[in-house]
Design a protein around this motif. Sequence first.
Motif, PDB file in Angstrom:
ATOM      1  N   HIS A   1       0.817  -1.215   0.000  1.00 33.09           N
ATOM      2  CA  HIS A   1       0.000   0.000   0.000  1.00 33.09           C
ATOM      3  C   HIS A   1       0.852   1.268   0.000  1.00 33.09           C
ATOM      4  O   HIS A   1       0.322   2.367  -0.214  1.00 33.09           O
ATOM      5  CB  HIS A   1      -0.969   0.017   1.197  1.00 33.09           C
TER       6      HIS A   1
ATOM      7  N   VAL B   1       2.712   3.465  -4.904  1.00 32.69           N
ATOM      8  CA  VAL B   1       1.618   4.243  -5.486  1.00 32.69           C
ATOM      9  C   VAL B   1       1.753   4.263  -7.003  1.00 32.69           C
ATOM     10  O   VAL B   1       2.781   4.695  -7.534  1.00 32.69           O
ATOM     11  CB  VAL B   1       1.634   5.686  -4.942  1.00 32.69           C
TER      12      VAL B   1
ATOM     13  N   VAL C   1      -0.572   5.898   3.526  1.00 35.68           N
ATOM     14  CA  VAL C   1       0.519   5.733   2.572  1.00 35.68           C
ATOM     15  C   VAL C   1       1.758   6.523   2.975  1.00 35.68           C
ATOM     16  O   VAL C   1       2.880   6.006   2.956  1.00 35.68           O
ATOM     17  CB  VAL C   1       0.064   6.154   1.153  1.00 35.68           C
TER      18      VAL C   1
ATOM     19  N   THR D   1      -6.248   7.788   3.158  1.00 40.28           N
ATOM     20  CA  THR D   1      -5.196   7.183   2.336  1.00 40.28           C
ATOM     21  C   THR D   1      -3.878   7.942   2.434  1.00 40.28           C
ATOM     22  O   THR D   1      -2.815   7.309   2.552  1.00 40.28           O
ATOM     23  CB  THR D   1      -5.651   7.040   0.880  1.00 40.28           C
TER      24      THR D   1
ATOM     25  N   MET E   1      -1.174   0.955  -4.614  1.00 42.55           N
ATOM     26  CA  MET E   1      -2.210   1.943  -4.332  1.00 42.55           C
ATOM     27  C   MET E   1      -2.450   2.790  -5.575  1.00 42.55           C
ATOM     28  O   MET E   1      -1.505   3.347  -6.133  1.00 42.55           O
ATOM     29  CB  MET E   1      -1.771   2.841  -3.174  1.00 42.55           C
TER      30      MET E   1
ATOM     31  N   PRO F   1      -9.298   2.027  -0.921  1.00 39.74           N
ATOM     32  CA  PRO F   1      -8.440   3.209  -0.775  1.00 39.74           C
ATOM     33  C   PRO F   1      -7.903   3.684  -2.128  1.00 39.74           C
ATOM     34  O   PRO F   1      -7.555   2.877  -2.998  1.00 39.74           O
ATOM     35  CB  PRO F   1      -7.305   2.712   0.116  1.00 39.74           C
ATOM     36  N   PHE F   2      -7.822   4.996  -2.297  1.00 35.21           N
ATOM     37  CA  PHE F   2      -7.240   5.582  -3.503  1.00 35.21           C
ATOM     38  C   PHE F   2      -6.846   7.019  -3.210  1.00 35.21           C
ATOM     39  O   PHE F   2      -7.199   7.592  -2.178  1.00 35.21           O
ATOM     40  CB  PHE F   2      -8.219   5.515  -4.683  1.00 35.21           C
TER      41      PHE F   2
END
Length: 275
Positions: free
Chosen positions: A184, A187, A268, A264, A199, A218-219
């Motif tokens: 996660h 990205v 992240v 998120t 992600m 999640p985004f």
Amino acid sequence: MEFDTPVLDNHLHLDPENGRGMEAVQDFARSGGTHLLVVNKPSWTLGIDVDEPADFRAAFETTIDIVDEASELLGGRAWPVLGVHPGLVSHLTERGFTPDEAGELMQAGLDIATEYVPSEALALKSGRPHYDISADVWDASNRVLQHALALGAENDCAVQLHTEASEDLTEIADWATERDLPAHRVVKHYAGGRLVGPMPSVMSEKDRLAEAAERGEPFLMETDFIDDPERPGAVLGPKTVPRRVRWLLDEGFDDAVRTAHVETPRRVYGIETLG
């Protein structure tokens, strides 16, 4: 325009010398934007011919200076994301570097980028070309990408990736976990609304965002604004993320907005966008 939520653009570029620079930041802020992740522009777009690792510093330090200035215009703040654009491999091989030599230089550039993490930079940037390349260049590019993932683990930071378009990048996520970087924290920049593996940082087009919001996963949201006066219509403008946040809220996707702009980013990057 103001919102009851922070508004983060996860990936854009700023060029104070040749582009709109702080005017773009002002557009973002006036539209309701609060936080930015500013990625250093590719070295060749800044007129930098990279021959040795130290040559990357100019692009990195230019970005850090831009971020300091941008933060003064925001209700929140901006952070730098530093690294080596995967397209550099083609510029280097065209100049006579072998794929292996090009890859080694790019890995060394990533090593330089980590010197700024976490004191000045939030995350690293790497990836692999999204266009057709030879097998040797592909292999060298994957070694660069894997090196970036290892550096992310060693420096406890996220890694943003520029890669080919795909809805399944499980292989890259597996490479990350093998190197002790949680998937996660990898990205995928310029993502669609659906992605397996890393992600997704979703391009802020309505169809992509609607798919991401409806999935409930999640985004992040981005524009990939390139701040290039020679390509004024390329990618999305700096007002886009705030405008799409308003659209998502109007469509009833309040939970998705909180996911993309509060939860998120915290998960992240370890950053707080509230308060």
